[in-house]
Design an enzyme around this catalytic site. Structure first.
Site, mmCIF file in Angstrom:
data_model
loop_
_atom_site.group_PDB
_atom_site.id
_atom_site.type_symbol
_atom_site.label_atom_id
_atom_site.label_comp_id
_atom_site.label_asym_id
_atom_site.label_seq_id
_atom_site.Cartn_x
_atom_site.Cartn_y
_atom_site.Cartn_z
ATOM 1 N N HIS A 1 1.007 -1.258 0.079
ATOM 2 C CA HIS A 1 -0.020 0.073 -0.045
ATOM 3 C C HIS A 1 0.893 1.330 0.260
ATOM 4 O O HIS A 1 1.799 1.210 0.674
ATOM 5 C CB HIS A 1 -0.833 -0.086 1.245
ATOM 6 N N ASP B 1 -13.797 2.874 6.976
ATOM 7 C CA ASP B 1 -12.722 3.527 6.094
ATOM 8 C C ASP B 1 -13.361 3.849 4.878
ATOM 9 O O ASP B 1 -13.063 5.049 4.246
ATOM 10 C CB ASP B 1 -11.489 2.742 5.831
ATOM 11 N N ARG C 1 -13.055 12.307 3.754
ATOM 12 C CA ARG C 1 -11.872 13.191 3.906
ATOM 13 C C ARG C 1 -11.455 13.849 2.447
ATOM 14 O O ARG C 1 -10.725 14.621 2.642
ATOM 15 C CB ARG C 1 -10.867 12.382 4.656
ATOM 16 N N LYS D 1 -7.812 -1.248 6.838
ATOM 17 C CA LYS D 1 -8.032 -2.040 5.401
ATOM 18 C C LYS D 1 -6.909 -3.196 5.477
ATOM 19 O O LYS D 1 -7.470 -4.275 5.221
ATOM 20 C CB LYS D 1 -7.548 -1.200 4.426
ATOM 21 N N SER E 1 -6.636 4.768 8.525
ATOM 22 C CA SER E 1 -7.196 4.294 7.242
ATOM 23 C C SER E 1 -6.229 3.180 6.593
ATOM 24 O O SER E 1 -6.900 1.995 6.256
ATOM 25 C CB SER E 1 -7.151 5.590 6.450
HETATM 26 N N1 URA Z 1 -4.402 5.868 1.631
HETATM 27 C C1 URA Z 1 -5.173 5.298 2.273
HETATM 28 O O1 URA Z 1 -5.764 4.421 1.956
HETATM 29 N N2 URA Z 1 -5.667 6.111 3.135
HETATM 30 C C2 URA Z 1 -5.314 7.392 3.684
HETATM 31 O O2 URA Z 1 -5.856 8.218 4.467
HETATM 32 C C3 URA Z 1 -4.224 7.923 2.619
HETATM 33 C C4 URA Z 1 -3.751 7.237 1.814
#
Ligand code: URA
Length: 434
Positions: free
Chosen positions: A82, A161, A168, A187, A183
């Protein structure tokens, strides 16, 4: 408990308890707390921050806001990756097939664009017919069958999220360390992979502008991940100029494909190899870095990574012929160059402004309901350290609307800063945190 009292408490700088955070997350997920109250809370957190224990409670409450995926039906070590978000960050589209072609099981959950940054899911939708809205059963069976799947957040995985991310995005509350850590890690914990490689960006195109903040975010996320029993590694990488040359959904997909054909930009290839090396080692496929690097390079030269991308696109309903014929990807109707009004070495590119230019062209969302234009974006011709003559082309803009094009063009030129003295190329990989 009343949401009003929690907003007031955070607004006044007091920490929230585990029960308060759990209540707020579960009531918001159910729809019992409206968006306007949660927006106020996000803004209060943005200004007041959260302590480490509050961030951990928020992460766990968000992870448990829906189902926790059980990937034990997939054999082998499942690795996820990620990024904290950047401009021109098409990494997953090239990296995931590269790593899968080497034999690591890629079970990845991705998101849509956020703020000035793009999202993998939007980019992948450039393949006609491609869907990331697949069930958990489809996700698991596809990883078992072809070794790779990327899904969007379903309603049942980290739904808190999913709602907060969209909120957001349009309320200027993205770039807060605790909110980003919660966040991402909620996940990652809910989507069940055994190991996680994080690409934490730093610089003007990242949410963490300063390297020390990026390091703090990386440390917060690796601590949460390793604590939860997932091997978590973070690479801090430069985002003070766009990654590669392409910015914009379909244009980035094209650049990712070119990379898998062995024609990728140097910085982008370096990032894919660096992250891929960590993924191969975390997945138990390679013991040494050099061995992992060789395997990844071979996956490009022997064409197996490109074939894996085509297999992956097809398995998720997309037109895999677009992998071999990029003219099938969305195309903009207006293609125009931007010429430099100055001369000299490029000292700085205000990277988030380049992301904003792509948004202005229609490549991002203004509101939660906005539809994005997959075809628009920018191809840079010059990056930091390059010498530019007056009147030389800095970039090509791809647009579908001449008014939007004019706005993006004016802003684009402002993002470039020049100097008369030579400038060194930027260092891409800054640090590794395990
Ligand atoms: N990527 C994400 O999944 N969440 C965030 O808040 C910022 C980048």
């Amino acid at each position: 408990m009343r949401m009003y009292d929690l907003i007031k408490k955070k607004r006044d700088g007091e920490p929230l308890s585990k029960d308060e955070i759990t209540y707020m997350v579960s009531e918001y997920t159910k729809g019992a707390i409206p968006d306007y109250q949660m927006s106020a809370m996000m803004m209060a957190i943005y200004f007041q921050g959260m302590r480490d224990d509050e961030t951990a409670y928020l992460t766990m409450a968000m992870a448990h806001s829906g189902a926790m995926l059980d990937l034990s039906a997939i054999e082998g070590v499942k690795v996820d990756k990620h990024s904290t978000g950047g401009v021109g960050d098409k990494t997953s589209i090239a990296l995931a097939p590269m790593v899968a072609a080497c034999g690591v099981k890629i079970a990845k959950m991705s998101g849509r664009g956020l703020g000035h940054t793009g999202g993998t899911i939007d980019k992948l939708e450039s393949f006609p017919g491609f869907s990331t809205e697949i069930s958990s059963e489809h996700f698991i069976s596809q990883v078992n069958k072809i070794g790779i799947s990327i899904m969007g957040q379903t309603q049942d995985i980290a739904p808190a999220d999913k709602k907060l991310y969209a909120l957001r995005d349009v309320t200027a509350t993205v770039d807060n360390m605790s909110l980003i850590a919660a966040s991402i890690m909620s996940k990652k914990l809910a989507s069940g992979a055994d190991a996680i490689v994080l690409d934490v960006k730093t610089g003007s195109g990242a949410f963490m502008k300063k390297q020390e903040d990026a390091i703090a975010l990386a440390e917060a996320m690796t601590t949460i991940g390793n604590h939860a029993g997932k091997k978590t590694i973070a690479v801090i990488s430069d985002m003070d100029e766009p990654l590669g040359f392409a910015v914009g959904n379909a244009l980035e997909v094209k650049e990712a494909i070119e990379t898998l054909q062995g024609k990728g930009p140097e910085d982008f290839v370096t990032l894919c190899i660096t992250l891929g090396t960590q993924m191969l080692m975390a997945g138990g496929i390679a013991e040494k870095e050099e061995q992992a690097e060789d395997m990844l390079k071979k996956a490009i030269t022997d064409g197996s990574a490109l074939r894996k991308l085509a297999e992956f696109v097809e398995a998720q309903g997309g037109d895999a012929t677009a992998v071999y014929d990029v003219s099938l990807l969305p195309k903009a109707s207006i293609v125009e160059e931007v010429f430099s009004e100055q001369e000299g070495y490029i000292k700085k590119i205000v990277c988030d402004e380049i992301g904003v230019c792509s948004l202005l062209l229609g490549g991002g969302r203004e509101t939660k309901e906005s539809r994005i234009d997959l075809a628009v974006g920018i191809i840079l011709h010059k990056k930091v350290g390059d010498y530019v003559r007056r009147g030389e082309s800095l970039a090509t803009l791809h647009a579908n609307d001449s008014v939007k094009l004019a706005a993006a063009k004016a802003r684009f030129l402002q993002a470039y800063h020049f100097t008369a003295t030579p400038i060194e190329k930027r260092t891409l990989i800054r640090k590794m945190i395990r």
